[in-house]
Design a protein around this motif. Sequence first.
Motif, short mmCIF file in Angstrom:
data_model
loop_
_atom_site.label_atom_id
_atom_site.label_comp_id
_atom_site.label_asym_id
_atom_site.label_seq_id
_atom_site.Cartn_x
_atom_site.Cartn_y
_atom_site.Cartn_z
N VAL A 254 1.90 0.75 9.97
CA VAL A 254 2.41 2.08 10.39
C VAL A 254 1.28 2.82 10.87
O VAL A 254 0.22 2.99 10.31
N HIS A 255 1.47 3.50 11.90
CA HIS A 255 0.49 4.06 12.86
C HIS A 255 0.49 5.74 12.69
O HIS A 255 1.27 6.19 11.96
N VAL B 31 7.19 12.46 -1.69
CA VAL B 31 7.76 11.30 -1.82
C VAL B 31 6.56 10.21 -1.62
O VAL B 31 5.75 9.98 -0.74
N THR B 32 6.50 9.31 -2.57
CA THR B 32 5.33 8.26 -2.41
C THR B 32 6.22 6.81 -2.11
O THR B 32 7.11 6.51 -2.87
N TYR C 261 0.74 -1.23 0.02
CA TYR C 261 -0.16 0.10 -0.04
C TYR C 261 0.91 1.45 -0.03
O TYR C 261 2.04 1.29 0.34
N ARG C 262 0.25 2.49 -0.57
CA ARG C 262 1.04 3.55 -0.48
C ARG C 262 0.80 4.42 0.45
O ARG C 262 -0.17 4.65 1.03
N LEU C 263 2.01 5.19 0.93
CA LEU C 263 2.07 6.22 1.78
C LEU C 263 2.68 7.35 1.19
O LEU C 263 3.57 7.17 0.46
N GLY D 150 -3.68 4.15 6.51
CA GLY D 150 -4.01 3.42 5.37
C GLY D 150 -3.51 3.82 3.98
O GLY D 150 -2.87 4.92 4.04
N PRO D 151 -3.95 3.14 2.92
CA PRO D 151 -3.58 3.71 1.29
C PRO D 151 -3.75 5.24 1.49
O PRO D 151 -4.88 5.63 1.38
N GLY D 152 -2.60 5.71 0.88
CA GLY D 152 -2.98 7.21 0.45
C GLY D 152 -2.77 8.06 1.69
O GLY D 152 -2.64 9.46 1.35
N ASP D 153 -2.73 7.70 2.86
CA ASP D 153 -2.46 8.58 3.89
C ASP D 153 -0.90 9.02 4.06
O ASP D 153 -0.19 8.49 3.42
N GLU D 154 -0.62 10.23 4.74
CA GLU D 154 0.54 10.94 4.86
C GLU D 154 1.07 10.83 6.19
O GLU D 154 0.66 10.81 7.38
N ILE D 155 2.37 10.54 6.14
CA ILE D 155 3.31 10.44 7.28
C ILE D 155 3.80 11.92 7.67
O ILE D 155 4.53 12.53 6.76
#
Length: 330
Positions: free
Chosen positions: A89-90, A79-80, A39-41, A121-126
């Motif tokens: 990842v929380h 960056v993806t 999944y992408r972050l 989840g997928p598409g969320d940002e750190i």
Amino acid sequence: MSRFKTEFWVGLFTIAGAVLALYMVARTGDLRFERREGYRLQATFRDVSGLDVGDTVRIAGVYVGEVRDIRLEDAVGKVTLSILPRVVVHEDASARVGTYGLLGDRYVSIDPGSPELPPLGPGDEIRNTQVPESMDVFFDRLNQVAGQVEQVTDNLSKVLGGPEGEKAMREIVTNTQEVSRDLARMTRENQAQIREITTNLAGLTRQLDGIVAENREAIRKTIAVMPETAESLRGVAREANDLLKNNRQNISDTIEQLRVASVRLNASLENIDLISRKVKEGEGTLGKLVQDQGLYDDARNTLVEMRNLIEDLREQAPISAFTAVGGAAF
């Protein structure tokens, strides 16, 4: 036949060398031939210098994904990251751009965050990201340190260089040697005293150990009651504090009364002192009586005569009474 064997061994060694080289490149460059989807972050860094698409993403140094896309967005690097499905990842996770060694390749290191918080989840940002300072800044600081070291070296060269510096260094070495010799001589001359001091310290240590061993139970009990004693002291302090709070007005009134009484006492003492000075200086009747010896003697004689008269009256009182009674009878 021998020529065929030679070519065979050469080809075999060539293939083995190529396989070994490919393995080393794969190990050092962290090449991965399989494609693992995840999944992408998203993560935003203010500087992504040296970071390329395909670089690895790691947690605690372990491979968990790779960089899939880098683009410029609002003057920062967007960056993806592709993260393996099994990695969680929380929300409070953080990411930073790291480097293998001093001049190695870049990678993205992730701290997965607290397990108590929900996962991304997928598409969320750190949102918490960090970028270490670039090598240019590092080399600039290194140059500054080198310049400071050079300046210190120049200063030392100016201080210690030339005949005067050499003489100063020679004197320092000579003084150090003399101090060392003096210490060695003092140690030799006082060996007996040093041995006695050491023996006394050892004996004192043994005595202290004995005292502690004999009173171990008492010490243990004392330590055990220390919390209770501290709590009692805290209770006394609280009661004293409450008492002060409840009687603050009374205490203030008492202090005010004491202040007024102190003022009055000072005034009375001043009056007494004034009267004493006047009496001493002979002012007023009492002062004249005290200071005039003649008046004092006359007063004393008068008191004596009055005392004698009173005594005579006491002696004549029964006779007068008897005479009065007899006259009344006849």
